[in-house]
Design an enzyme around this catalytic site. Structure first.
Site, PDB file in Angstrom:
ATOM      1  N   GLU A 119      -4.610  -0.780  -1.331  1.00 20.84           N
ATOM      2  CA  GLU A 119      -5.911  -0.891  -0.662  1.00 20.84           C
ATOM      3  C   GLU A 119      -6.910  -0.031  -1.427  1.00 20.84           C
ATOM      4  OE1 GLU A 119      -6.037   0.183   3.506  1.00 20.84           O
ATOM      5  OE2 GLU A 119      -8.212  -0.062   3.586  1.00 20.84           O
ATOM      6  N   VAL A 136       3.164   0.358   4.222  1.00 17.77           N
ATOM      7  CA  VAL A 136       2.439   1.115   5.254  1.00 17.77           C
ATOM      8  C   VAL A 136       1.013   0.578   5.397  1.00 17.77           C
ATOM      9  CG1 VAL A 136       3.795   3.167   4.779  1.00 17.77           C
ATOM     10  CG2 VAL A 136       1.630   2.894   3.597  1.00 17.77           C
ATOM     11  N   THR A 137       0.419   0.777   6.559  1.00 19.45           N
ATOM     12  CA  THR A 137       1.052   1.230   7.769  1.00 19.45           C
ATOM     13  C   THR A 137       1.436   0.013   8.627  1.00 19.45           C
ATOM     14  OG1 THR A 137      -1.046   1.428   8.982  1.00 19.45           O
ATOM     15  CG2 THR A 137      -0.269   3.394   7.837  1.00 19.45           C
ATOM     16  N   LYS A 192      -6.564  -4.947  -3.022  1.00 17.84           N
ATOM     17  CA  LYS A 192      -7.183  -5.590  -1.864  1.00 17.84           C
ATOM     18  C   LYS A 192      -8.240  -4.683  -1.246  1.00 17.84           C
ATOM     19  CE  LYS A 192      -3.453  -4.362   1.379  1.00 17.84           C
ATOM     20  NZ  LYS A 192      -4.220  -3.528   2.292  1.00 17.84           N
ATOM     21  N   GLN A 215       7.959 -13.139  21.667  1.00 21.31           N
ATOM     22  CA  GLN A 215       7.731 -14.561  21.974  1.00 21.31           C
ATOM     23  C   GLN A 215       8.401 -15.488  20.956  1.00 21.31           C
ATOM     24  OE1 GLN A 215       3.669 -15.453  23.603  1.00 21.31           O
ATOM     25  NE2 GLN A 215       3.228 -13.435  22.713  1.00 21.31           N
ATOM     26  N   ASP A 254       0.781  -1.254   0.000  1.00 21.31           N
ATOM     27  CA  ASP A 254       0.000   0.000   0.000  1.00 21.31           C
ATOM     28  C   ASP A 254       0.810   1.300   0.000  1.00 21.31           C
ATOM     29  OD1 ASP A 254      -1.921  -1.914   0.245  1.00 21.31           O
ATOM     30  OD2 ASP A 254      -2.738  -1.225   2.155  1.00 21.31           O
ATOM     31  N   LYS A 284      -7.655  -4.921   4.905  1.00 21.63           N
ATOM     32  CA  LYS A 284      -6.354  -4.522   5.446  1.00 21.63           C
ATOM     33  C   LYS A 284      -5.313  -5.595   5.119  1.00 21.63           C
ATOM     34  CE  LYS A 284      -8.295  -0.869   7.146  1.00 21.63           C
ATOM     35  NZ  LYS A 284      -8.258   0.339   6.286  1.00 21.63           N
ATOM     36  N   CYS A 303      -2.103  -2.423   7.852  1.00 23.22           N
ATOM     37  CA  CYS A 303      -2.055  -3.365   6.724  1.00 23.22           C
ATOM     38  C   CYS A 303      -0.808  -4.248   6.730  1.00 23.22           C
ATOM     39  CB  CYS A 303      -2.211  -2.605   5.418  1.00 23.22           C
ATOM     40  SG  CYS A 303      -3.874  -1.916   5.270  1.00 23.22           S
TER      41      CYS A 303
HETATM   42  C1  C5J Z   1      -3.109   0.720   5.524  1.00 24.64           C
HETATM   43  C2  C5J Z   1      -4.861   1.901   6.654  1.00 24.64           C
HETATM   44  N1  C5J Z   1      -2.587   0.497   4.321  1.00 24.64           N
HETATM   45  N2  C5J Z   1      -4.088   2.284   7.658  1.00 24.64           N
HETATM   46  N3  C5J Z   1      -4.355   1.272   5.574  1.00 24.64           N
HETATM   47  O1  C5J Z   1      -2.498   0.449   6.536  1.00 24.64           O
HETATM   48  O2  C5J Z   1      -6.045   2.135   6.687  1.00 24.64           O
END
Ligand code: C5J
Length: 225
Positions: free
Chosen positions: A77, A162-163, A134, A207, A29, A137, A167
């Site tokens: 996205e 990102v982020t 997509k 972990q 993204d 997320k 995602c």
């Molecule tokens: C992504 C979002 N790409 N934060 N989208 O992380 O909505």
């Protein structure tokens, strides 16, 4: 590059070993609306410099990966222009004045084909690099990413983009449950919120590497032949 020898990368919680021909670079993204000044992300009051610092390390990693001839996959996205793949709950979430599908500074927000939905020029996909559109997320939800990786024999992913906490994290968790091993270079992923950046990375490697491994792109580049 024809190396078939496994490559070891210094990582946390321990070193990550991958075979170039079964490992893809998955860039999540890196879209104009999230990263560019004047885009939707900034319009919502976010500090886009927190994401823009990932552009240069991504560009360096992508360029080496391409030169090696290894697999690169990009995601975006977004939704169909008629919004038929947009869950009503996602559309109204946040109670914002401006929602997905409304007109934003770079066209309709998170709608495929609009300027803001596209990938930033610095990391623009080559014609032979798959781009996964997509609606969620995670990159596996309602996409053909799984079959594409299966047909190419990919078992490991280097996940950037990102982020970090949304995602990237969702995709790493989805991939982990499907049996993929994920390595996340911390300088190639970004969040608008520094505390979420730190927590998002810690969650992955906690972990004993519950969802995957974390490293720095310098360590990947140093390990490449
Ligand atoms: C992504 C979002 N790409 N934060 N989208 O992380 O909505």
């Amino acid at each position: 590059m024809s190396t078939t020898r496994p490559i070891q990368i210094e990582a946390e919680p321990y070193s990550f070993e991958f075979s170039p021909h079964t490992c893809a670079l998955l860039i999540i993204d890196m879209q104009r609306d999230f990263l560019e000044p004047g885009g939707f992300g900034e319009m919502l009051g976010n500090d886009v410099s927190q994401l823009r610092r990932t552009i240069e390390p991504n560009r360096r990693l992508l360029s080496v990966w391409r030169r090696c001839g290894w697999m690169v996959i990009h995601t975006r996205e977004g939704h169909r222009p008629d919004l038929s793949d947009l869950a009503p709950s996602k559309r109204v979430r946040g109670r914002s004045m401006t929602c997905i599908g409304d007109t934003g500074p770079m066209g309709r927000i998170l709608v495929r084909g609009e300027a803001g939905h596209d990938i930033i020029p610095e990391l623009y996909p080559f014609p032979d690099e798959p781009v996964i559109d997509k609606p969620g997320k995670g990159a596996f939800y309602a996409t053909d990413l799984g079959s594409l990786l299966h047909h190419r024999g990919i078992r490991q992913l280097i996940v950037t983009g990102v982020t970090t906490e949304v995602c990237v994290n969702t995709t790493v968790r989805e991939a982990n449950d499907r049996g993929y091993e994920c390595l996340v270079p911390e300088d190639c992923v970004g969040s608008y919120f520094p505390e979420f950046q730190a927590a998002g990375l810690r969650m992955i490697k906690a972990q004993g590497g519950i969802f995957g491994w974390v490293t720095h792109s310098d360590k990947i580049l140093a390990a490449l032949p």
